[in-house]
Design a protein around this motif. Structure first.
Motif, PDB file in Angstrom:
ATOM      1  N   ASN A   1       0.840  -1.191   0.000  1.00 11.37           N
ATOM      2  CA  ASN A   1       0.000   0.000   0.000  1.00 11.37           C
ATOM      3  C   ASN A   1       0.877   1.244   0.000  1.00 11.37           C
ATOM      4  OD1 ASN A   1      -2.475  -1.368   0.116  1.00 11.37           O
ATOM      5  ND2 ASN A   1      -2.150  -1.764   2.277  1.00 11.37           N
ATOM      6  N   PHE A   2       0.659   2.075  -1.002  1.00 17.63           N
ATOM      7  CA  PHE A   2       1.344   3.355  -1.101  1.00 17.63           C
ATOM      8  C   PHE A   2       0.302   4.454  -1.024  1.00 17.63           C
ATOM      9  CE2 PHE A   2       3.899   0.383  -3.706  1.00 17.63           C
ATOM     10  CZ  PHE A   2       5.057   0.392  -2.957  1.00 17.63           C
ATOM     11  N   GLN A   3       0.726   5.609  -0.564  1.00 19.07           N
ATOM     12  CA  GLN A   3      -0.156   6.777  -0.467  1.00 19.07           C
ATOM     13  C   GLN A   3       0.165   7.726  -1.621  1.00 19.07           C
ATOM     14  OE1 GLN A   3      -2.451   6.694   1.886  1.00 19.07           O
ATOM     15  NE2 GLN A   3      -1.564   4.797   2.676  1.00 19.07           N
ATOM     16  N   VAL A   4      -0.780   8.590  -1.931  1.00 20.75           N
ATOM     17  CA  VAL A   4      -0.548   9.611  -2.951  1.00 20.75           C
ATOM     18  C   VAL A   4       0.603  10.489  -2.476  1.00 20.75           C
ATOM     19  CG1 VAL A   4      -1.545  11.607  -4.126  1.00 20.75           C
ATOM     20  CG2 VAL A   4      -2.937   9.570  -3.709  1.00 20.75           C
ATOM     21  N   GLY A   5       1.580  10.697  -3.346  1.00 24.00           N
ATOM     22  CA  GLY A   5       2.738  11.524  -3.018  1.00 24.00           C
ATOM     23  C   GLY A   5       3.965  10.721  -2.599  1.00 24.00           C
TER      24      GLY A   5
ATOM     25  N   TYR B   1       9.808   7.768  -8.974  1.00 22.26           N
ATOM     26  CA  TYR B   1       8.522   8.234  -9.464  1.00 22.26           C
ATOM     27  C   TYR B   1       7.667   8.611  -8.265  1.00 22.26           C
ATOM     28  CZ  TYR B   1      10.008   5.873 -13.725  1.00 22.26           C
ATOM     29  OH  TYR B   1      10.714   5.474 -14.824  1.00 22.26           O
ATOM     30  N   LYS B   2       6.665   9.423  -8.540  1.00 25.83           N
ATOM     31  CA  LYS B   2       5.750   9.849  -7.474  1.00 25.83           C
ATOM     32  C   LYS B   2       4.382   9.208  -7.732  1.00 25.83           C
ATOM     33  CE  LYS B   2       6.094  13.965  -5.752  1.00 25.83           C
ATOM     34  NZ  LYS B   2       6.019  15.419  -5.551  1.00 25.83           N
ATOM     35  N   VAL B   3       3.742   8.716  -6.677  1.00 32.80           N
ATOM     36  CA  VAL B   3       2.410   8.126  -6.815  1.00 32.80           C
ATOM     37  C   VAL B   3       1.413   9.266  -7.017  1.00 32.80           C
ATOM     38  CG1 VAL B   3       0.620   6.773  -5.675  1.00 32.80           C
ATOM     39  CG2 VAL B   3       3.021   6.141  -5.383  1.00 32.80           C
ATOM     40  N   LYS B   4       0.724   9.250  -8.167  1.00 30.84           N
ATOM     41  CA  LYS B   4      -0.248  10.293  -8.480  1.00 30.84           C
ATOM     42  C   LYS B   4      -1.621   9.937  -7.930  1.00 30.84           C
ATOM     43  CE  LYS B   4      -2.849  12.311 -12.218  1.00 30.84           C
ATOM     44  NZ  LYS B   4      -3.356  12.055 -13.541  1.00 30.84           N
TER      45      LYS B   4
ATOM     46  N   LYS C   1      -1.286   4.974 -10.364  1.00 33.07           N
ATOM     47  CA  LYS C   1      -0.842   5.822 -11.475  1.00 33.07           C
ATOM     48  C   LYS C   1       0.387   6.572 -10.973  1.00 33.07           C
ATOM     49  CE  LYS C   1      -2.940   6.836 -14.972  1.00 33.07           C
ATOM     50  NZ  LYS C   1      -2.718   6.362 -16.315  1.00 33.07           N
ATOM     51  N   LEU C   2       1.406   6.689 -11.831  1.00 37.94           N
ATOM     52  CA  LEU C   2       2.668   7.306 -11.429  1.00 37.94           C
ATOM     53  C   LEU C   2       2.947   8.564 -12.237  1.00 37.94           C
ATOM     54  CD1 LEU C   2       4.934   4.114 -11.224  1.00 37.94           C
ATOM     55  CD2 LEU C   2       3.649   5.209  -9.384  1.00 37.94           C
ATOM     56  N   LEU C   3       3.758   9.436 -11.625  1.00 37.67           N
ATOM     57  CA  LEU C   3       4.257  10.649 -12.278  1.00 37.67           C
ATOM     58  C   LEU C   3       5.775  10.611 -12.300  1.00 37.67           C
ATOM     59  CD1 LEU C   3       2.198  13.415 -10.426  1.00 37.67           C
ATOM     60  CD2 LEU C   3       1.845  12.641 -12.756  1.00 37.67           C
ATOM     61  N   ASN C   4       6.354  11.146 -13.382  1.00 41.24           N
ATOM     62  CA  ASN C   4       7.794  11.389 -13.370  1.00 41.24           C
ATOM     63  C   ASN C   4       8.082  12.517 -12.396  1.00 41.24           C
ATOM     64  OD1 ASN C   4       8.835   9.530 -15.279  1.00 41.24           O
ATOM     65  ND2 ASN C   4       7.932  10.767 -16.921  1.00 41.24           N
ATOM     66  N   MET C   5       9.327  12.719 -12.045  1.00 35.39           N
ATOM     67  CA  MET C   5       9.679  13.784 -11.111  1.00 35.39           C
ATOM     68  C   MET C   5       9.454  15.173 -11.714  1.00 35.39           C
ATOM     69  SD  MET C   5      10.186  12.175  -8.436  1.00 35.39           S
ATOM     70  CE  MET C   5      10.754  13.435  -7.333  1.00 35.39           C
ATOM     71  N   ASP C   6       9.415  15.258 -13.055  1.00 44.17           N
ATOM     72  CA  ASP C   6       9.142  16.552 -13.686  1.00 44.17           C
ATOM     73  C   ASP C   6       7.644  16.842 -13.789  1.00 44.17           C
ATOM     74  OD1 ASP C   6       8.359  14.793 -15.648  1.00 44.17           O
ATOM     75  OD2 ASP C   6       9.724  15.550 -17.195  1.00 44.17           O
TER      76      ASP C   6
ATOM     77  N   THR D   1      -0.952   1.949 -15.780  1.00 45.72           N
ATOM     78  CA  THR D   1      -1.117   1.762 -14.346  1.00 45.72           C
ATOM     79  C   THR D   1      -0.115   0.713 -13.906  1.00 45.72           C
ATOM     80  OG1 THR D   1      -2.797   0.066 -14.702  1.00 45.72           O
ATOM     81  CG2 THR D   1      -3.566   2.314 -14.388  1.00 45.72           C
ATOM     82  N   TRP D   2       0.263   0.736 -12.626  1.00 45.92           N
ATOM     83  CA  TRP D   2       1.304  -0.159 -12.139  1.00 45.92           C
ATOM     84  C   TRP D   2       0.826  -0.886 -10.899  1.00 45.92           C
ATOM     85  CZ3 TRP D   2       5.204  -0.911 -15.306  1.00 45.92           C
ATOM     86  CH2 TRP D   2       5.375   0.024 -16.322  1.00 45.92           C
ATOM     87  N   HIS D   3       1.114  -2.174 -10.864  1.00 48.03           N
ATOM     88  CA  HIS D   3       0.739  -3.006  -9.718  1.00 48.03           C
ATOM     89  C   HIS D   3       1.758  -2.784  -8.601  1.00 48.03           C
ATOM     90  CE1 HIS D   3      -0.152  -6.587  -7.341  1.00 48.03           C
ATOM     91  NE2 HIS D   3      -1.331  -6.538  -7.919  1.00 48.03           N
ATOM     92  N   GLY D   4       1.301  -2.873  -7.369  1.00 48.89           N
ATOM     93  CA  GLY D   4       2.165  -2.632  -6.216  1.00 48.89           C
ATOM     94  C   GLY D   4       3.320  -3.604  -6.103  1.00 48.89           C
ATOM     95  N   LEU D   5       3.196  -4.814  -6.679  1.00 44.95           N
ATOM     96  CA  LEU D   5       4.304  -5.775  -6.614  1.00 44.95           C
ATOM     97  C   LEU D   5       5.495  -5.340  -7.461  1.00 44.95           C
ATOM     98  CD1 LEU D   5       2.375  -9.157  -6.737  1.00 44.95           C
ATOM     99  CD2 LEU D   5       3.428  -8.065  -4.769  1.00 44.95           C
ATOM    100  N   GLY D   6       5.254  -4.484  -8.458  1.00 48.21           N
ATOM    101  CA  GLY D   6       6.339  -3.996  -9.298  1.00 48.21           C
ATOM    102  C   GLY D   6       6.889  -2.667  -8.821  1.00 48.21           C
TER     103      GLY D   6
END
Length: 127
Positions: free
Chosen positions: A62-66, A92-95, A104-109, A116-121
């Protein structure tokens, strides 16, 4: 009977009792439902233990936004893997959390990554 038992009877042929044999077959037919039920119970226990064994590795992270995360290179680009290649890329930042375990992920820029990305990866970066 085997052809060799016709000429010289074996222990099995000498001690054969047709009535006992018929009664044994009837008893087996009466108990077949119980045997099947026991087999179904054993199969269910086996399936449950197998499910538990294989689900040990697939815990949902489990990841949180940000949160800052690294992404598994094998998941993002399976052709660019090798023994001496890096295993993780990022940060990457969790969007957005779409559902537990899917992100969903964001690049640092700030640009969004299309998939979309699964938490296992993914792997969290602690700063």
């Amino acid at each position: 009977m085997l052809p060799i038992e016709v000429g010289s009877p074996s222990h099995r042929a000498i001690n054969f009792d047709e009535e006992a044999n018929e009664e044994g077959l009837k008893t087996n037919m009466e108990l077949i439902d119980e045997v099947r039920d026991q087999a179904v119970e054993r199969m269910e226990k086996y399936k449950e233990k197998t499910r538990e064994h294989f689900s040990k590795k697939s815990r949902v992270k489990n990841f949180q936004v940000g949160d800052l995360v690294l992404r598994d290179i094998e998941a993002s680009d399976p052709t660019n893997t090798g023994k001496l290649m890096p295993k993780w890329e990022g940060p990457y930042k969790v969007k957005d959390v779409l559902r537990p375990g899917t992100y969903k992920l964001l690049n640092m820029d700030g640009s969004e990554i299309p998939n979309t990305w699964h938490g296992l990866g993914l792997r969290k970066i602690y700063q």
